[in-house]
Scaffold this motif. Structure first.
Motif, PDB file in Angstrom:
ATOM      1  N   MET A   1       0.849  -1.181   0.000  1.00  0.00           N
ATOM      2  CA  MET A   1       0.000   0.000   0.000  1.00  0.00           C
ATOM      3  C   MET A   1       0.889   1.237   0.000  1.00  0.00           C
ATOM      4  N   THR A   2       0.732   2.076  -0.985  1.00  0.00           N
ATOM      5  CA  THR A   2       1.474   3.322  -1.037  1.00  0.00           C
ATOM      6  C   THR A   2       0.480   4.469  -0.901  1.00  0.00           C
ATOM      7  N   VAL A   3       0.557   5.136   0.238  1.00  0.00           N
ATOM      8  CA  VAL A   3      -0.342   6.253   0.517  1.00  0.00           C
ATOM      9  C   VAL A   3       0.504   7.511   0.578  1.00  0.00           C
ATOM     10  N   LYS A   4       0.113   8.515  -0.191  1.00  0.00           N
ATOM     11  CA  LYS A   4       0.819   9.789  -0.192  1.00  0.00           C
ATOM     12  C   LYS A   4      -0.176  10.874   0.201  1.00  0.00           C
ATOM     13  N   ILE A   5      -0.008  11.390   1.409  1.00  0.00           N
ATOM     14  CA  ILE A   5      -0.948  12.402   1.902  1.00  0.00           C
ATOM     15  C   ILE A   5      -0.257  13.722   2.243  1.00  0.00           C
ATOM     16  N   PHE A   6       1.058  13.794   2.032  1.00  0.00           N
ATOM     17  CA  PHE A   6       1.820  14.967   2.471  1.00  0.00           C
ATOM     18  C   PHE A   6       1.244  16.281   1.955  1.00  0.00           C
ATOM     19  N   ASP A   7       0.858  16.323   0.699  1.00  0.00           N
ATOM     20  CA  ASP A   7       0.420  17.579   0.085  1.00  0.00           C
ATOM     21  C   ASP A   7      -1.040  17.940   0.355  1.00  0.00           C
ATOM     22  N   THR A   8      -1.716  17.180   1.187  1.00  0.00           N
ATOM     23  CA  THR A   8      -3.118  17.494   1.463  1.00  0.00           C
ATOM     24  C   THR A   8      -3.212  18.698   2.400  1.00  0.00           C
ATOM     25  N   PRO A   9      -4.284  19.471   2.286  1.00  0.00           N
ATOM     26  CA  PRO A   9      -4.465  20.618   3.189  1.00  0.00           C
ATOM     27  C   PRO A   9      -4.455  20.201   4.662  1.00  0.00           C
ATOM     28  N   GLU A  10      -5.008  19.036   4.976  1.00  0.00           N
ATOM     29  CA  GLU A  10      -5.054  18.569   6.361  1.00  0.00           C
ATOM     30  C   GLU A  10      -3.641  18.400   6.931  1.00  0.00           C
ATOM     31  N   VAL A  11      -2.752  17.790   6.164  1.00  0.00           N
ATOM     32  CA  VAL A  11      -1.384  17.583   6.629  1.00  0.00           C
ATOM     33  C   VAL A  11      -0.643  18.918   6.710  1.00  0.00           C
ATOM     34  N   GLN A  12      -0.848  19.788   5.739  1.00  0.00           N
ATOM     35  CA  GLN A  12      -0.168  21.081   5.749  1.00  0.00           C
ATOM     36  C   GLN A  12      -0.622  21.931   6.933  1.00  0.00           C
ATOM     37  N   ASP A  13      -1.914  21.903   7.247  1.00  0.00           N
ATOM     38  CA  ASP A  13      -2.420  22.615   8.424  1.00  0.00           C
ATOM     39  C   ASP A  13      -1.820  22.024   9.700  1.00  0.00           C
ATOM     40  N   PHE A  14      -1.750  20.692   9.759  1.00  0.00           N
ATOM     41  CA  PHE A  14      -1.175  20.008  10.911  1.00  0.00           C
ATOM     42  C   PHE A  14       0.289  20.408  11.107  1.00  0.00           C
ATOM     43  N   LEU A  15       1.065  20.455  10.023  1.00  0.00           N
ATOM     44  CA  LEU A  15       2.468  20.864  10.106  1.00  0.00           C
ATOM     45  C   LEU A  15       2.604  22.279  10.651  1.00  0.00           C
ATOM     46  N   ASN A  16       1.772  23.176  10.188  1.00  0.00           N
ATOM     47  CA  ASN A  16       1.815  24.559  10.671  1.00  0.00           C
ATOM     48  C   ASN A  16       1.512  24.635  12.163  1.00  0.00           C
ATOM     49  N   THR A  17       0.564  23.834  12.610  1.00  0.00           N
ATOM     50  CA  THR A  17       0.215  23.804  14.030  1.00  0.00           C
ATOM     51  C   THR A  17       1.354  23.223  14.858  1.00  0.00           C
ATOM     52  N   VAL A  18       1.883  22.074  14.428  1.00  0.00           N
ATOM     53  CA  VAL A  18       2.941  21.411  15.190  1.00  0.00           C
ATOM     54  C   VAL A  18       4.199  22.277  15.244  1.00  0.00           C
ATOM     55  N   ALA A  19       4.473  23.010  14.185  1.00  0.00           N
ATOM     56  CA  ALA A  19       5.642  23.888  14.156  1.00  0.00           C
ATOM     57  C   ALA A  19       5.442  25.128  15.017  1.00  0.00           C
ATOM     58  N   GLY A  20       4.203  25.410  15.400  1.00  0.00           N
ATOM     59  CA  GLY A  20       3.927  26.535  16.283  1.00  0.00           C
ATOM     60  C   GLY A  20       3.572  27.826  15.584  1.00  0.00           C
ATOM     61  N   PHE A  21       3.290  27.757  14.286  1.00  0.00           N
ATOM     62  CA  PHE A  21       2.952  28.985  13.569  1.00  0.00           C
ATOM     63  C   PHE A  21       1.648  29.603  14.042  1.00  0.00           C
ATOM     64  N   ASP A  22       0.831  28.821  14.731  1.00  0.00           N
ATOM     65  CA  ASP A  22      -0.439  29.356  15.220  1.00  0.00           C
ATOM     66  C   ASP A  22      -0.320  29.915  16.636  1.00  0.00           C
ATOM     67  N   GLN A  23       0.898  29.973  17.167  1.00  0.00           N
ATOM     68  CA  GLN A  23       1.139  30.463  18.526  1.00  0.00           C
ATOM     69  C   GLN A  23       1.889  31.786  18.500  1.00  0.00           C
ATOM     70  N   GLU A  24       1.513  32.662  19.396  1.00  0.00           N
ATOM     71  CA  GLU A  24       2.216  33.935  19.554  1.00  0.00           C
ATOM     72  C   GLU A  24       3.575  33.687  20.207  1.00  0.00           C
ATOM     73  N   GLY A  25       4.515  34.557  19.929  1.00  0.00           N
ATOM     74  CA  GLY A  25       5.814  34.504  20.581  1.00  0.00           C
ATOM     75  C   GLY A  25       6.674  33.374  20.066  1.00  0.00           C
ATOM     76  N   GLY A  26       7.776  33.187  20.757  1.00  0.00           N
ATOM     77  CA  GLY A  26       8.718  32.167  20.339  1.00  0.00           C
ATOM     78  C   GLY A  26       9.575  32.641  19.185  1.00  0.00           C
ATOM     79  N   SER A  27      10.529  31.856  18.868  1.00  0.00           N
ATOM     80  CA  SER A  27      11.458  32.192  17.793  1.00  0.00           C
ATOM     81  C   SER A  27      10.872  31.800  16.439  1.00  0.00           C
ATOM     82  N   GLU A  28      10.734  32.767  15.567  1.00  0.00           N
ATOM     83  CA  GLU A  28      10.223  32.500  14.221  1.00  0.00           C
ATOM     84  C   GLU A  28      11.163  31.557  13.475  1.00  0.00           C
ATOM     85  N   ARG A  29      12.463  31.755  13.678  1.00  0.00           N
ATOM     86  CA  ARG A  29      13.451  30.874  13.028  1.00  0.00           C
ATOM     87  C   ARG A  29      13.297  29.439  13.524  1.00  0.00           C
TER      88      ARG A  29
END
Length: 95
Positions: free
Chosen positions: A1-29
C-alpha cells in the motif's frame, strides 16, 4: 500500500500547528526550522512508505539512546558534526 498524503491541506495545516505557527511569541526561526524538519520527515514517510513497525522501531532506538544519555553519540554517528565542520570550512573559504 502506497499512501501519499503529504500535500493534502489537512497535513499542511497540521504541520503549521505542530511547528507553532499558530502560537504567539517564540522564535520565528525555530518555528521555520521545526516546520522544515517535520515536513522532510513526513515526506520521507510517504516516499518510503514507512510502516508503523519501522517507525516505532526507530523511536525505540532514540529512547534507548536518551535513557542511557547516549543521544549525543547519534550526531557524530550520523555525520552531523562532520557536516557542520564541512559547512564552516566552506564558509571560511568564501571569506
Amino acid at each position: 500500500m502506497t499512501v501519499k498524503i503529504f500535500d493534502t491541506p489537512e497535513v499542511q495545516d497540521f504541520l503549521n500547528t505542530v511547528a507553532g505557527f499558530d502560537q504567539e511569541g517564540g522564535s520565528e526561526r525555530a518555528k521555520q526550522i521545526m516546520h522544515r524538519l517535520l515536513s522532510d520527515l513526513f515526506r520521507l514517510m510517504d516516499d518510503y512508505d514507512v510502516s508503523a513497525e519501522e517507525f516505532w522501531s526507530a523511536v525505540s532506538v532514540l529512547n534507548a539512546l536518551g535513557n542511557g544519555t547516549q543521544f549525543g553519540l547519534l550526531a557524530p554517528g550520523l555525520g552531523f558534526d562532520h557536516y557542520l565542520d564541512m559547512r564552516m570550512d566552506a564558509a571560511d573559504r568564501e571569506r
